[in-house]
Motif scaffolding. Structure first.
Motif, PDB file in Angstrom:
ATOM      1  N   ALA A 236       0.769  -1.261   0.025  1.00 61.91           N
ATOM      2  CA  ALA A 236       0.044  -0.131  -0.151  1.00 61.91           C
ATOM      3  C   ALA A 236       0.767   1.482   0.051  1.00 61.91           C
ATOM      4  O   ALA A 236       0.509   2.103  -0.935  1.00 61.91           O
ATOM      5  N   ALA A 237       2.068   1.223   0.692  1.00 62.72           N
ATOM      6  CA  ALA A 237       2.609   2.629   0.937  1.00 62.72           C
ATOM      7  C   ALA A 237       3.182   2.936  -0.339  1.00 62.72           C
ATOM      8  O   ALA A 237       3.246   4.251  -0.939  1.00 62.72           O
ATOM      9  N   PRO A 238       4.244   2.102  -1.069  1.00 68.96           N
ATOM     10  CA  PRO A 238       4.810   2.603  -2.117  1.00 68.96           C
ATOM     11  C   PRO A 238       3.915   2.705  -3.300  1.00 68.96           C
ATOM     12  O   PRO A 238       4.069   3.732  -4.187  1.00 68.96           O
ATOM     13  N   SER A 239       2.453   2.016  -3.274  1.00 65.37           N
ATOM     14  CA  SER A 239       1.688   2.477  -4.395  1.00 65.37           C
ATOM     15  C   SER A 239       0.989   3.843  -4.321  1.00 65.37           C
ATOM     16  O   SER A 239       1.200   4.655  -5.407  1.00 65.37           O
ATOM     17  N   VAL A 240       0.855   4.173  -3.174  1.00 65.57           N
ATOM     18  CA  VAL A 240       0.163   5.725  -2.810  1.00 65.57           C
ATOM     19  C   VAL A 240       1.352   6.669  -2.934  1.00 65.57           C
ATOM     20  O   VAL A 240       1.024   7.714  -3.588  1.00 65.57           O
ATOM     21  N   ALA A 241       2.509   6.312  -2.525  1.00 69.88           N
ATOM     22  CA  ALA A 241       3.581   7.198  -2.749  1.00 69.88           C
ATOM     23  C   ALA A 241       4.073   7.442  -3.929  1.00 69.88           C
ATOM     24  O   ALA A 241       4.354   8.699  -4.357  1.00 69.88           O
ATOM     25  N   CYS A 242       4.113   6.746  -5.099  1.00 74.00           N
ATOM     26  CA  CYS A 242       4.178   6.877  -6.425  1.00 74.00           C
ATOM     27  C   CYS A 242       3.101   8.063  -6.982  1.00 74.00           C
ATOM     28  O   CYS A 242       3.524   8.746  -7.822  1.00 74.00           O
ATOM     29  N   LEU A 243       2.118   7.738  -6.691  1.00 73.76           N
ATOM     30  CA  LEU A 243       0.964   8.588  -7.230  1.00 73.76           C
ATOM     31  C   LEU A 243       0.871   9.861  -6.501  1.00 73.76           C
ATOM     32  O   LEU A 243       0.839  10.822  -7.049  1.00 73.76           O
ATOM     33  N   ALA A 244       1.285  10.149  -5.098  1.00 74.91           N
ATOM     34  CA  ALA A 244       1.379  11.174  -4.486  1.00 74.91           C
ATOM     35  C   ALA A 244       2.666  12.218  -5.305  1.00 74.91           C
ATOM     36  O   ALA A 244       2.598  13.386  -5.513  1.00 74.91           O
ATOM     37  N   TRP A 245       3.680  11.327  -5.362  1.00 78.45           N
ATOM     38  CA  TRP A 245       5.169  12.173  -5.662  1.00 78.45           C
ATOM     39  C   TRP A 245       4.610  12.605  -7.401  1.00 78.45           C
ATOM     40  O   TRP A 245       5.081  13.610  -7.750  1.00 78.45           O
ATOM     41  N   ALA A 246       3.849  11.875  -8.020  1.00 81.20           N
ATOM     42  CA  ALA A 246       3.566  12.379  -9.362  1.00 81.20           C
ATOM     43  C   ALA A 246       2.678  13.497  -9.514  1.00 81.20           C
ATOM     44  O   ALA A 246       2.818  14.263 -10.263  1.00 81.20           O
ATOM     45  N   ARG A 247       1.742  13.594  -8.584  1.00 85.80           N
ATOM     46  CA  ARG A 247       0.919  14.736  -8.403  1.00 85.80           C
ATOM     47  C   ARG A 247       1.650  16.060  -8.141  1.00 85.80           C
ATOM     48  O   ARG A 247       1.484  17.162  -8.305  1.00 85.80           O
ATOM     49  N   ILE A 248       2.759  15.743  -7.040  1.00 87.23           N
ATOM     50  CA  ILE A 248       3.441  17.056  -6.403  1.00 87.23           C
ATOM     51  C   ILE A 248       4.366  17.414  -7.601  1.00 87.23           C
ATOM     52  O   ILE A 248       4.609  18.736  -7.783  1.00 87.23           O
ATOM     53  N   THR A 249       5.161  16.478  -8.435  1.00 92.64           N
ATOM     54  CA  THR A 249       5.902  17.010  -9.178  1.00 92.64           C
ATOM     55  C   THR A 249       5.311  17.394 -10.534  1.00 92.64           C
ATOM     56  O   THR A 249       5.821  17.997 -11.456  1.00 92.64           O
TER      57      THR A 249
ATOM     58  N   GLU B 293       4.620  15.060 -12.965  1.00 92.28           N
ATOM     59  CA  GLU B 293       4.817  14.119 -14.255  1.00 92.28           C
ATOM     60  C   GLU B 293       5.146  12.936 -13.386  1.00 92.28           C
ATOM     61  O   GLU B 293       5.584  12.668 -12.181  1.00 92.28           O
ATOM     62  N   PHE B 294       5.150  11.737 -14.022  1.00 89.63           N
ATOM     63  CA  PHE B 294       5.367  10.161 -13.612  1.00 89.63           C
ATOM     64  C   PHE B 294       6.637  10.144 -13.547  1.00 89.63           C
ATOM     65  O   PHE B 294       7.188   9.140 -14.379  1.00 89.63           O
ATOM     66  N   GLY B 295       7.794  10.637 -12.960  1.00 91.24           N
ATOM     67  CA  GLY B 295       9.394  10.812 -13.483  1.00 91.24           C
ATOM     68  C   GLY B 295      10.026   9.531 -12.756  1.00 91.24           C
ATOM     69  O   GLY B 295       9.315   8.344 -12.193  1.00 91.24           O
ATOM     70  N   TYR B 296      11.378   9.796 -12.435  1.00 90.97           N
ATOM     71  CA  TYR B 296      11.922   8.534 -11.861  1.00 90.97           C
ATOM     72  C   TYR B 296      11.476   8.137 -10.544  1.00 90.97           C
ATOM     73  O   TYR B 296      11.693   7.069 -10.071  1.00 90.97           O
ATOM     74  N   GLY B 297      11.392   9.516  -9.642  1.00 83.77           N
ATOM     75  CA  GLY B 297      10.849   9.082  -8.242  1.00 83.77           C
ATOM     76  C   GLY B 297       9.786   8.047  -8.120  1.00 83.77           C
ATOM     77  O   GLY B 297       9.676   7.228  -7.456  1.00 83.77           O
ATOM     78  N   SER B 298       8.729   8.632  -8.964  1.00 85.26           N
ATOM     79  CA  SER B 298       7.452   7.805  -8.809  1.00 85.26           C
ATOM     80  C   SER B 298       7.592   6.472  -9.594  1.00 85.26           C
ATOM     81  O   SER B 298       6.911   5.433  -8.969  1.00 85.26           O
ATOM     82  N   ARG B 299       8.481   6.470 -10.370  1.00 82.98           N
ATOM     83  CA  ARG B 299       8.732   5.089 -11.076  1.00 82.98           C
ATOM     84  C   ARG B 299       9.369   3.850 -10.073  1.00 82.98           C
ATOM     85  O   ARG B 299       9.146   2.928 -10.207  1.00 82.98           O
ATOM     86  N   ILE B 300      10.394   4.593  -9.334  1.00 80.97           N
ATOM     87  CA  ILE B 300      11.152   3.758  -8.321  1.00 80.97           C
ATOM     88  C   ILE B 300      10.115   3.053  -7.350  1.00 80.97           C
ATOM     89  O   ILE B 300      10.049   1.780  -6.906  1.00 80.97           O
ATOM     90  N   ALA B 301       9.242   3.963  -6.702  1.00 77.97           N
ATOM     91  CA  ALA B 301       8.146   3.581  -5.820  1.00 77.97           C
ATOM     92  C   ALA B 301       7.143   2.481  -6.317  1.00 77.97           C
ATOM     93  O   ALA B 301       6.900   1.655  -5.904  1.00 77.97           O
ATOM     94  N   TYR B 302       6.835   2.843  -7.695  1.00 77.58           N
ATOM     95  CA  TYR B 302       5.888   1.773  -8.467  1.00 77.58           C
ATOM     96  C   TYR B 302       6.530   0.496  -8.552  1.00 77.58           C
ATOM     97  O   TYR B 302       5.836  -0.319  -8.354  1.00 77.58           O
ATOM     98  N   PHE B 303       7.794   0.568  -8.956  1.00 81.94           N
ATOM     99  CA  PHE B 303       8.410  -0.907  -9.209  1.00 81.94           C
ATOM    100  C   PHE B 303       8.543  -1.546  -7.847  1.00 81.94           C
ATOM    101  O   PHE B 303       8.492  -2.784  -7.973  1.00 81.94           O
TER     102      PHE B 303
END
Length: 567
Positions: A414-427, A429-439
């Motif tokens: 749950a935590a990394p899945s929501v974290a990638c969405l939150a960081w994509a909204r903050i930045t 774009e679905f950048g490298y930080g969001s993709r790392i959390a998603y993977f």
């Protein structure tokens, strides 16, 4: 056979029958031959001339009975005395006497009724009621039509009840008592050397059995509303032709479920506040107090556009305020150590306190806020790394999760899945930080899904709802990722994860309704809150068993620790 009084008897039958109405005289019977023996031994027969015809002396010194009375006393064991008053006419009784007897009769009947009702009322649950159950007794007393003083024999019961209410065994246990009295990873099993302060042989009241973990159902349903909203508006799933009406229906169902569960737990707060305090001071159960606020954040994110176009900023501050207060308490205890240090209370349910930061950051970024979402994302990221490492490196003395708690492993996702969405909204774009959390989330999801044994061999409970919102969060993150990386694989993966999450929530909802309405075993007795403050006196056998178990744990710890030695 009727015995008439003798000639020297003080009772004059002619005087009795001279009155205008009959009179019934009822005297208690004497034991067999008591008066005869007493008369012959203490008062020997005298000369008839010595008898003075005085009424007082005749009453104080009973005369020698006549032969006829002696015959009656000889057959006393065969005679059954039945003495009943003769009912008089209503006209012969004065009005005052009639009303007084009626009042006495009514008072005695009401007193007896009160005594029986007090005897029937179970006082075992009074220490867990608000104000120790005194409010209920006061309301019952004031609403009674005829207020009568309680009978005298009921006063010791009141004293005993107050003593039990104010006694130390019913006060709040400290955190070390939870670890000493309970066992298991969730601290929900009673040790053999302990005793419950509530009756264990019968079912407790519903509110006492309704735990705070019931808000997990709200998390699963509200996350489904977000999922179907993203399916309807996302470019990668537009070919499915899903309308926003599905999101509206699921959102309304989620709101209704949230209101229902919140109303039940609010009743528990009102009527059984002591039980709520014990859940809050429970080192594991305290994490579930984040669940209602996270569910409200999910409802705010998944609100349909037909209901409201945009949410006000003050709503975000209102929803995040209790989360900040809980985090200051819990994270401070993790840092300061003691009985609530993280290495001692680490459990997959601790992820709920982490997820609240990422969900709050996601909602704040959707509303257009900037600094607040970054703050909560940073706090959540720091503590997630610490918790992730702690849960991976379990101490040798930590117990393995039983099969009944295998669903809580999915809280890792749950935590990394929501974290990638939150960081994509903050930045933006679905950048490298969001993709790392998603993977990271996808790897954890796959590593848990391929272990088939984690999905079988245990009974249904509220812990199964831990499957729902981590799976739904992973499906939402996959939809967002497929919008950035468009190919057949990403589209197929987001559709499969969405179907699996929807089927899981549907199956759990139907199963929950079945166990709640048909089997009536959804909420068993919550023994985690019914422990005593002090350890009861154990029998020698129980102490030996516990000492043997502790020695086995110590031996296992010494074998597992590297370079350990036994003193």
């Amino acid at each position: 056979m009727m015995a008439s009084p003798g000639q020297d008897s003080p009772f004059n039958t002619s005087a009795l029958f001279a009155a205008g109405h009959p009179v019934s005289v009822s005297l208690p019977a004497s034991p067999s031959r008591f008066d005869v023996a007493r008369t012959e031994a203490e008062f020997p027969p005298r000369h008839p001339a010595a008898i003075v015809p005085d009424a007082s002396r005749m009453l104080s010194l009973p005369p020698r009975p006549s032969p006829m009375v002696s015959v009656v006393f000889e057959h006393l064991e065969e005679v059954m005395f039945r003495s009943q008053p003769i009912p008089a006419a209503a006209s012969e009784l004065p009005d005052a006497q009639d009303s007084q007897s009626q009042v006495l009769h009514d008072g005695s009947m009401s007193g007896a009724r009160m005594g029986r009702s007090k005897a029937r009322r179970d006082t075992s649950y009074d220490p867990f009621k608000t104000w120790s159950g005194k409010l209920e007794k006061q309301l019952t007393t004031h609403l009674r039509v005829v207020r009568q003083p309680p009978p005298q024999e009921a006063e010791p019961e009141e004293d005993d009840e107050d003593a039990a209410t104010s006694g130390r065994p019913y006060s709040m246990p400290r955190v070390h008592r939870f670890f000493a009295a309970l066992e298991g990873p969730e601290l929900d099993k009673l040790r053999s050397s302990e005793e419950l302060v509530l009756p264990s042989d019968k079912k407790w009241p519903f509110l006492l059995r309704f735990p705070v973990s019931a808000f997990g159902m709200c998390l699963g349903m509200s996350s489904q509303a977000i999922l179907w909203k993203n399916i309807a508006i996302s470019a990668s799933t537009r070919f499915l032709h899903i309308t926003l009406r599905t999101n509206l229906v699921l959102w309304c169902v989620s709101v209704a479920l949230m209101c229902f569960v919140s109303a039940l737990y609010a009743c528990k707060v009102i009527f059984y506040f002591e039980a709520v305090r014990r859940e809050y001071y429970h080192p594991i159960r305290v994490n579930f107090f984040f669940a209602p606020w996270i569910a409200c954040l999910f409802l705010a994110i998944g609100v349909p556009e037909m209901v409201v176009a945009s949410l006000p900023h003050w709503l975000w501050y209102v929803l995040m305020a209790p989360i900040v207060c809980l985090e200051i308490k819990i994270y401070g205890q993790w840092i300061s150590g003691g009985q609530r240090r993280l290495s001692r209370v680490a459990n997959p349910s601790n992820h709920l306190s982490i997820v609240g930061n990422f969900v709050g950051a996601l909602l704040g970024a959707i509303m257009g806020l900037r600094e607040g979402p970054i703050f909560f994302f940073a706090v959540g990221l720091a503590h997630y790394i610490v918790l992730f490492v702690t849960l991976y490196q379990r101490l040798p003395t930590s117990e393995t999760l039983p099969r009944d708690l295998h669903p809580v492993f999915f809280l890792f996702v749950a935590a990394p899945s929501v974290a990638c969405l939150a960081w994509a909204r903050i930045t933006g774009e679905f950048g490298y930080g969001s993709r790392i959390a998603y993977f990271i989330a996808m790897f954890l999801y796959t590593s848990l899904a391929v272990r088939i044994n984690m999905f079988r061999g245990f009974r249904f409970s509220l812990a199964w709802w831990a499957y729902t919102f981590p799976m739904t969060s992973a499906a939402i993150a996959s939809i967002r990722y497929s919008s950035e990386v468009k190919n057949a694989f990403t589209q197929a993966m987001c559709i499969v994860l969405s179907v699996v999450a929807t089927l899981t929530v549907t199956a759990l909802l139907l199963t929950t309704l079945l166990h709640a309405t048909v089997h009536h075993d959804l909420f068993p007795n919550d023994i985690s809150i019914a422990i005593s403050e002090r350890r009861p006196k154990n029998s020698p056998i129980a102490e030996l068993n516990e000492l043997h178990a502790n020695s086995k744990d110590a031996d296992a710890a010494c074998r597992d620790l590297e370079a350990a030695y036994r003193p």
